[in-house]
Design a protein around this motif. Structure first.
Motif, short mmCIF file in Angstrom:
data_model
loop_
_atom_site.label_atom_id
_atom_site.label_comp_id
_atom_site.label_asym_id
_atom_site.label_seq_id
_atom_site.Cartn_x
_atom_site.Cartn_y
_atom_site.Cartn_z
N VAL A 7 -16.01 21.86 -8.75
CA VAL A 7 -14.79 22.40 -8.18
C VAL A 7 -14.02 21.35 -7.37
N SER A 8 -14.71 20.37 -6.80
CA SER A 8 -14.02 19.38 -5.97
C SER A 8 -13.01 18.57 -6.77
N TYR A 9 -13.19 18.45 -8.07
CA TYR A 9 -12.24 17.70 -8.89
C TYR A 9 -10.99 18.51 -9.19
N LEU A 10 -11.02 19.80 -8.99
CA LEU A 10 -9.88 20.63 -9.33
C LEU A 10 -8.68 20.37 -8.43
N TYR A 11 -8.93 19.92 -7.23
CA TYR A 11 -7.85 19.68 -6.29
C TYR A 11 -7.55 18.19 -6.23
N GLN A 12 -6.31 17.89 -5.97
CA GLN A 12 -5.88 16.50 -5.90
C GLN A 12 -6.32 15.89 -4.57
N VAL A 13 -7.37 15.10 -4.59
CA VAL A 13 -7.88 14.44 -3.39
C VAL A 13 -7.62 12.95 -3.57
N TYR A 14 -6.48 12.50 -3.09
CA TYR A 14 -6.09 11.10 -3.24
C TYR A 14 -6.21 10.38 -1.91
N CYS A 15 -6.56 9.13 -1.98
CA CYS A 15 -6.59 8.24 -0.82
C CYS A 15 -5.45 7.24 -0.97
N SER A 16 -4.84 6.88 0.12
CA SER A 16 -3.73 5.93 0.08
C SER A 16 -3.95 4.83 1.10
N TYR A 17 -3.60 3.62 0.70
CA TYR A 17 -3.68 2.46 1.58
C TYR A 17 -2.40 1.65 1.46
N MET A 18 -2.04 1.01 2.56
CA MET A 18 -0.93 0.06 2.58
C MET A 18 -1.49 -1.27 3.06
N LEU A 19 -1.28 -2.32 2.29
CA LEU A 19 -1.76 -3.64 2.66
C LEU A 19 -0.56 -4.58 2.74
N VAL A 20 -0.41 -5.26 3.86
CA VAL A 20 0.71 -6.16 4.07
C VAL A 20 0.21 -7.59 3.91
N TYR A 21 0.89 -8.34 3.07
CA TYR A 21 0.56 -9.74 2.85
C TYR A 21 1.76 -10.57 3.30
N LYS A 22 1.58 -11.34 4.37
CA LYS A 22 2.67 -12.14 4.93
C LYS A 22 2.83 -13.43 4.14
N ASN A 23 4.05 -13.77 3.84
CA ASN A 23 4.40 -14.99 3.12
C ASN A 23 4.91 -16.01 4.15
N ASP A 24 3.97 -16.63 4.86
CA ASP A 24 4.32 -17.54 5.94
C ASP A 24 5.24 -18.67 5.51
N THR A 25 5.04 -19.16 4.30
CA THR A 25 5.84 -20.30 3.84
C THR A 25 7.08 -19.86 3.06
N LYS A 26 7.23 -18.55 2.88
CA LYS A 26 8.33 -17.98 2.09
C LYS A 26 8.40 -18.61 0.69
N ALA A 27 7.22 -18.80 0.13
CA ALA A 27 7.12 -19.40 -1.20
C ALA A 27 7.71 -18.48 -2.25
N ASP A 28 8.44 -19.06 -3.18
CA ASP A 28 8.97 -18.29 -4.30
C ASP A 28 7.80 -17.85 -5.19
N GLY A 29 7.93 -16.71 -5.81
CA GLY A 29 6.89 -16.21 -6.70
C GLY A 29 5.69 -15.62 -5.97
N PHE A 30 5.81 -15.41 -4.66
CA PHE A 30 4.72 -14.83 -3.87
C PHE A 30 4.44 -13.42 -4.39
N PHE A 31 3.22 -13.19 -4.79
CA PHE A 31 2.79 -11.92 -5.38
C PHE A 31 3.68 -11.56 -6.58
N ASP A 32 3.76 -12.50 -7.49
CA ASP A 32 4.56 -12.31 -8.70
C ASP A 32 4.21 -10.97 -9.35
N PRO A 33 5.20 -10.10 -9.58
CA PRO A 33 4.89 -8.77 -10.13
C PRO A 33 4.23 -8.82 -11.50
N GLU A 34 4.60 -9.78 -12.34
CA GLU A 34 3.97 -9.87 -13.66
C GLU A 34 2.50 -10.27 -13.55
N LEU A 35 2.18 -11.17 -12.61
CA LEU A 35 0.79 -11.56 -12.38
C LEU A 35 -0.02 -10.39 -11.83
#
Length: 184
Positions: A7-35
């Motif tokens: 029965v526990s699977y019948l209900y939507q039990v989702y966990c959510s996290y937010m992770l912040v990654y600072k780009n100190d050097t302001k490098a281009d391509g930081f966390f490239d979406p395609e990668l």
């Protein structure tokens, strides 16, 4: 793999996290979406197939489907916001999940709501290029908190290995793939 008696699977039990990654050097391509997408898809297809799964309802049975003709890579959405690092950090601190985390499917798993994803990612890029926020929402049946952080460490390691070497086929993961799933 039928879970209709749990029965526990019948209900939507989702966990959510937010992770912040600072780009100190302001490098281009930081966390490239395609990668991000490529590395997540490889990680899931080779090591964590249930992460690409969804619940599927057929009559009275609720199945976790993760390796069929309908195999989907986990959805990743992206957005770019006109804000600086301090502002986005306040949104994370205040748990502004509506802005930074993919919306979890809602409702009871039932025939009228048949295909429900188990893992979603939202990458938020700042126009200032000061940081990227990864918002992750996953069904708790996939993994517990410890397994989630091991998954994220493995995803990070795979990203680093693929950066500039897109033709790799074997990877060195810091943790063995671990799930909250029985029998997987």
């Amino acid at each position: 793999y039928s879970i209709s008696n749990n029965v526990s699977y019948l209900y939507q039990v989702y966990c959510s996290y937010m992770l912040v990654y600072k780009n100190d050097t302001k490098a281009d391509g930081f966390f490239d979406p395609e990668l991000l997408k490529k590395s997540l898809n490889i990680l899931v297809r080779q090591y964590y197939k249930p992460v690409a799964g969804w619940f599927q309802v057929s009559g009275e049975d609720i199945d976790v489907v993760f390796d069929s003709n309908k195999f989907n890579d986990p959805p990743i959405t992206t957005q770019t916001l006109d804000m600086d690092y301090e502002t986005v950090s306040r949104h994370v601190y205040d748990s502004n999940i509506e802005l930074l985390v993919p919306t979890a499917p809602s409702g009871v798993i039932k025939p009228e709501n048949p295909n429900i994803p188990m893992f979603l990612v939202k990458a938020t890029y700042l126009e200032s290029n000061e940081a990227v926020v990864l918002g992750v929402t996953y069904h708790h049946s996939l993994m517990d908190g410890t397994a989630f952080w091991m998954f994220m460490a493995n995803w990070s390691a795979l990203c680093k290995q693929l950066h500039g070497q897109s033709n790799l086929t074997e990877f060195d993961l810091p943790y063995p793939p671990t799930f909250g799933f029985p029998d997987i």
